[in-house]
Structure formats: C-alpha cells, structure tokens
Design a protein around this motif. Structure first.
Motif, mmCIF file in Angstrom:
data_model
loop_
_atom_site.group_PDB
_atom_site.id
_atom_site.type_symbol
_atom_site.label_atom_id
_atom_site.label_comp_id
_atom_site.label_asym_id
_atom_site.label_seq_id
_atom_site.Cartn_x
_atom_site.Cartn_y
_atom_site.Cartn_z
ATOM 1 N N ALA A 1 -8.977 -10.269 14.659
ATOM 2 C CA ALA A 1 -8.382 -11.580 14.397
ATOM 3 C C ALA A 1 -7.994 -11.749 12.938
ATOM 4 O O ALA A 1 -7.251 -12.667 12.593
ATOM 5 N N ALA A 2 -8.466 -10.870 12.080
ATOM 6 C CA ALA A 2 -8.139 -10.918 10.645
ATOM 7 C C ALA A 2 -8.391 -9.540 10.039
ATOM 8 O O ALA A 2 -9.157 -8.740 10.572
ATOM 9 N N HIS A 3 -7.726 -9.282 8.924
ATOM 10 C CA HIS A 3 -7.909 -8.044 8.152
ATOM 11 C C HIS A 3 -7.516 -6.783 8.929
ATOM 12 O O HIS A 3 -7.964 -5.689 8.612
ATOM 13 N N GLU A 4 -6.676 -6.945 9.933
ATOM 14 C CA GLU A 4 -6.202 -5.788 10.671
ATOM 15 C C GLU A 4 -5.394 -4.856 9.781
ATOM 16 O O GLU A 4 -5.419 -3.625 9.951
ATOM 17 N N ASP A 5 -4.696 -5.425 8.784
ATOM 18 C CA ASP A 5 -3.917 -4.612 7.857
ATOM 19 C C ASP A 5 -4.821 -3.790 6.951
ATOM 20 O O ASP A 5 -4.556 -2.611 6.685
ATOM 21 N N VAL A 6 -5.907 -4.389 6.494
ATOM 22 C CA VAL A 6 -6.862 -3.676 5.638
ATOM 23 C C VAL A 6 -7.485 -2.505 6.393
ATOM 24 O O VAL A 6 -7.621 -1.397 5.853
ATOM 25 N N HIS A 7 -7.847 -2.728 7.639
ATOM 26 C CA HIS A 7 -8.449 -1.658 8.441
ATOM 27 C C HIS A 7 -7.456 -0.542 8.712
ATOM 28 O O HIS A 7 -7.832 0.645 8.695
ATOM 29 N N LEU A 8 -6.187 -0.880 8.954
ATOM 30 C CA LEU A 8 -5.193 0.171 9.172
ATOM 31 C C LEU A 8 -5.035 1.025 7.927
ATOM 32 O O LEU A 8 -4.993 2.264 8.018
ATOM 33 N N VAL A 9 -4.951 0.401 6.771
ATOM 34 C CA VAL A 9 -4.788 1.174 5.533
ATOM 35 C C VAL A 9 -6.021 2.041 5.284
ATOM 36 O O VAL A 9 -5.903 3.194 4.846
ATOM 37 N N ALA A 10 -7.205 1.525 5.585
ATOM 38 C CA ALA A 10 -8.419 2.345 5.444
ATOM 39 C C ALA A 10 -8.359 3.560 6.360
ATOM 40 O O ALA A 10 -8.746 4.674 5.969
ATOM 41 N N ASP A 11 -7.851 3.379 7.573
ATOM 42 C CA ASP A 11 -7.714 4.506 8.497
ATOM 43 C C ASP A 11 -6.640 5.478 8.019
ATOM 44 O O ASP A 11 -6.774 6.703 8.196
ATOM 45 N N LEU A 12 -5.584 4.970 7.410
ATOM 46 C CA LEU A 12 -4.562 5.856 6.841
ATOM 47 C C LEU A 12 -5.156 6.683 5.701
ATOM 48 O O LEU A 12 -4.876 7.887 5.582
ATOM 49 N N GLU A 13 -5.971 6.066 4.882
ATOM 50 C CA GLU A 13 -6.638 6.806 3.803
ATOM 51 C C GLU A 13 -7.575 7.857 4.381
ATOM 52 O O GLU A 13 -7.680 8.974 3.857
ATOM 53 N N ARG A 14 -8.257 7.520 5.445
ATOM 54 C CA ARG A 14 -9.209 8.443 6.086
ATOM 55 C C ARG A 14 -8.520 9.725 6.562
ATOM 56 O O ARG A 14 -9.102 10.814 6.468
ATOM 57 N N ILE A 15 -7.290 9.612 7.059
ATOM 58 C CA ILE A 15 -6.589 10.793 7.559
ATOM 59 C C ILE A 15 -5.807 11.507 6.457
ATOM 60 O O ILE A 15 -5.106 12.484 6.719
ATOM 61 N N GLY A 16 -5.918 11.006 5.226
ATOM 62 C CA GLY A 16 -5.239 11.648 4.099
ATOM 63 C C GLY A 16 -3.769 11.315 3.979
ATOM 64 O O GLY A 16 -2.998 12.094 3.381
ATOM 65 N N ALA A 17 -3.352 10.192 4.505
ATOM 66 C CA ALA A 17 -1.948 9.795 4.407
ATOM 67 C C ALA A 17 -1.559 9.529 2.959
ATOM 68 O O ALA A 17 -2.380 9.060 2.163
ATOM 69 N N ARG A 18 -0.311 9.806 2.635
ATOM 70 C CA ARG A 18 0.202 9.502 1.294
ATOM 71 C C ARG A 18 0.678 8.056 1.280
ATOM 72 O O ARG A 18 1.647 7.717 1.965
ATOM 73 N N ILE A 19 -0.007 7.235 0.497
ATOM 74 C CA ILE A 19 0.287 5.809 0.447
ATOM 75 C C ILE A 19 0.855 5.456 -0.926
ATOM 76 O O ILE A 19 0.286 5.836 -1.953
ATOM 77 N N VAL A 20 1.951 4.744 -0.937
ATOM 78 C CA VAL A 20 2.545 4.242 -2.174
ATOM 79 C C VAL A 20 2.189 2.766 -2.306
ATOM 80 O O VAL A 20 2.382 1.986 -1.376
ATOM 81 N N TRP A 21 1.669 2.395 -3.489
ATOM 82 C CA TRP A 21 1.313 1.006 -3.784
ATOM 83 C C TRP A 21 2.334 0.491 -4.799
ATOM 84 O O TRP A 21 2.223 0.752 -5.992
ATOM 85 N N THR A 22 3.331 -0.201 -4.306
ATOM 86 C CA THR A 22 4.469 -0.548 -5.164
ATOM 87 C C THR A 22 4.572 -2.044 -5.422
ATOM 88 O O THR A 22 4.218 -2.864 -4.576
ATOM 89 N N ALA A 23 5.087 -2.364 -6.603
ATOM 90 C CA ALA A 23 5.399 -3.757 -6.943
ATOM 91 C C ALA A 23 6.904 -3.993 -6.940
ATOM 92 O O ALA A 23 7.359 -5.087 -7.255
ATOM 93 N N ARG A 24 7.681 -2.983 -6.537
ATOM 94 C CA ARG A 24 9.138 -3.064 -6.641
ATOM 95 C C ARG A 24 9.778 -3.927 -5.566
ATOM 96 O O ARG A 24 10.854 -4.476 -5.784
ATOM 97 N N ASN A 25 9.143 -4.017 -4.407
ATOM 98 C CA ASN A 25 9.812 -4.709 -3.302
ATOM 99 C C ASN A 25 8.988 -5.905 -2.828
ATOM 100 O O ASN A 25 8.692 -6.059 -1.649
ATOM 101 N N SER A 26 8.637 -6.767 -3.759
ATOM 102 C CA SER A 26 7.841 -7.949 -3.444
ATOM 103 C C SER A 26 8.557 -8.861 -2.446
ATOM 104 O O SER A 26 9.755 -9.084 -2.537
ATOM 105 N N VAL A 27 7.781 -9.402 -1.502
ATOM 106 C CA VAL A 27 8.321 -10.392 -0.561
ATOM 107 C C VAL A 27 7.832 -11.778 -0.975
ATOM 108 O O VAL A 27 6.850 -11.918 -1.695
#
Length: 221
Positions: free
Chosen positions: A167-193
């Motif tokens: 019901a909440a923090h589903e995005d945080v859990h997905l990113v944690a799982d992406l980190e767990r599998i060694g995914a390459r994640i970009v943390w950008t400030a260029r495309n702010s919404v």
C-alpha cells in the motif's frame, strides 16, 4: 515500444495536465519515432478520470485494488504483454518535462531514479517548505526514490520481481530489489518532474503524507 504507466484514483483535477505532458514527452525527437504507449490504470475511480483519459486517446485499465503496488504492477504487466522494452512510471498529479522519456532512455541504464519538484506550496506554511528544502537533495547521485519519476528496463523489472502488493513504498522496495540483482541504476537530477503538494493525498505514506509529517514536525519543533 516504451510503456508509460500512471496509477489514478479520482484524479480528475490533475489528470488532463499529466496526460498532456506525457503525450509531449512521447513525441521527443531523440526517441527517433519509437512507439510510446500511455496507460492510465484507473483504480476504483468514481469521478471523470476515465473520460479524461479516453478523450486523449490513451490506454486505460480499470481495477479496484486501492493498493498502489498492485496498481503499478497491473499496469506494468499490461505494458509487458504489449511488448514494452522500457517501463516509465509517474503519478496522475504530476507533470513531466518534454525530455523526460528521452533522457531516461539515453542513460542506457537498467533503471533511472529521478527527482521531484513542487511549484505550488499554497496548502502549506513557509516553514514546511523551508524544512523540505533543507532535507531534500536535488542533485545527481541523490538517492531519492519516487514512483512519480522512475524508469526501468523490462528485463531488469522482471529479474527484480516487479512491484510488490504494498500500500506504500512499493517504489522503494522495487529499487532495493534492483540493487539486489546488481542492476545499473542512474540517480539523476536532470529530468525533474513537477508534482502536487496537496494535503489530501491519495496514497498513504506517500509524498503527500511526507509533507504533512514535515508540518507536524514544524509544529512540534
């Protein structure tokens, strides 16, 4: 194909502007004409959200989850079934910039975590905005996670197991799982919404509740 997924629960006040910004982003010249499909996942909507979406000719998918993790996951499944190679997520009370999709794709990463900004603080005191600005880091390598500004390759999304039924923090859990599998994640400030700072938010423990908590801290402090 690139798939854009937007969960919506009674978002008639914001959805029109959101969809207009997504249609513009989908036409960016750097996408070289690649097909982009927009899906509004209508979660237990009783207002005119469905009519607004259909007036723009975008895809809709009705559901009654009242659970943002399940709603995002349902949208992702539908786009994966339609052949999407990239999944871009935002919220119905959010407006994306013209280059939003193009910049996500250009990074060549497994996932892209972007930042958010607020352009209307009228529902909050100046103290809340000051506290927010003091705590938020709108810079590259920021480590903020927002479902309103998230992109992930379909391959990485599937390997990570997708969104959990939270019901909440589903995005945080997905990113944690992406980190767990060694995914390459970009943390950008260029495309702010640009997102809403409304007090009466749709998702408990989401961005709106975070702002409300800052108001409480300001009163206590």
């Amino acid at each position: 194909m690139i798939g854009i997924i937007v969960p919506a629960h009674n978002e008639e006040l914001y959805l029109d502007d959101c969809i207009k910004s997504l249609i513009a982003a989908a036409s960016h010249e750097d996408l070289s004409g690649e097909a982009v499909e927009i899906l509004i996942v209508l979660d237990d909507c009783s207002d005119s959200s469905a009519q607004i979406a259909r007036a723009h000719g975008v895809h809709t998918h009705p559901c009654n989850h009242r659970n943002v993790g399940m709603t995002r996951a349902a949208g992702a499944r539908r786009m994966l079934d339609r052949g999407a190679r990239w999944l871009a997520f935002t919220d119905a009370d959010t407006v994306v910039p013209y280059a939003w999709l193009a910049e996500q794709i250009a990074f060549g990463a497994d996932a892209v975590c972007g930042i958010v900004q607020v352009d209307d603080w009228s529902e909050h005191t100046p103290q809340v905005r000051e506290r927010y600005d003091a705590l938020y880091r709108p810079v590259d390598d920021h480590r903020h996670i927002h479902g309103a500004n998230l992109g992930v390759s379909s391959e990485a999304y599937l390997r990570a197991g997708g969104f959990k039924a939270l019901a909440a923090h589903e995005d945080v859990h997905l990113v944690a799982d992406l980190e767990r599998i060694g995914a390459r994640i970009v943390w950008t400030a260029r495309n702010s919404v640009t997102t809403s700072a409304r007090k009466h938010c749709r998702c408990k423990e989401g961005f709106g509740d975070y702002l409300n908590s800052l108001a409480t801290q300001t009163l206590l402090g």
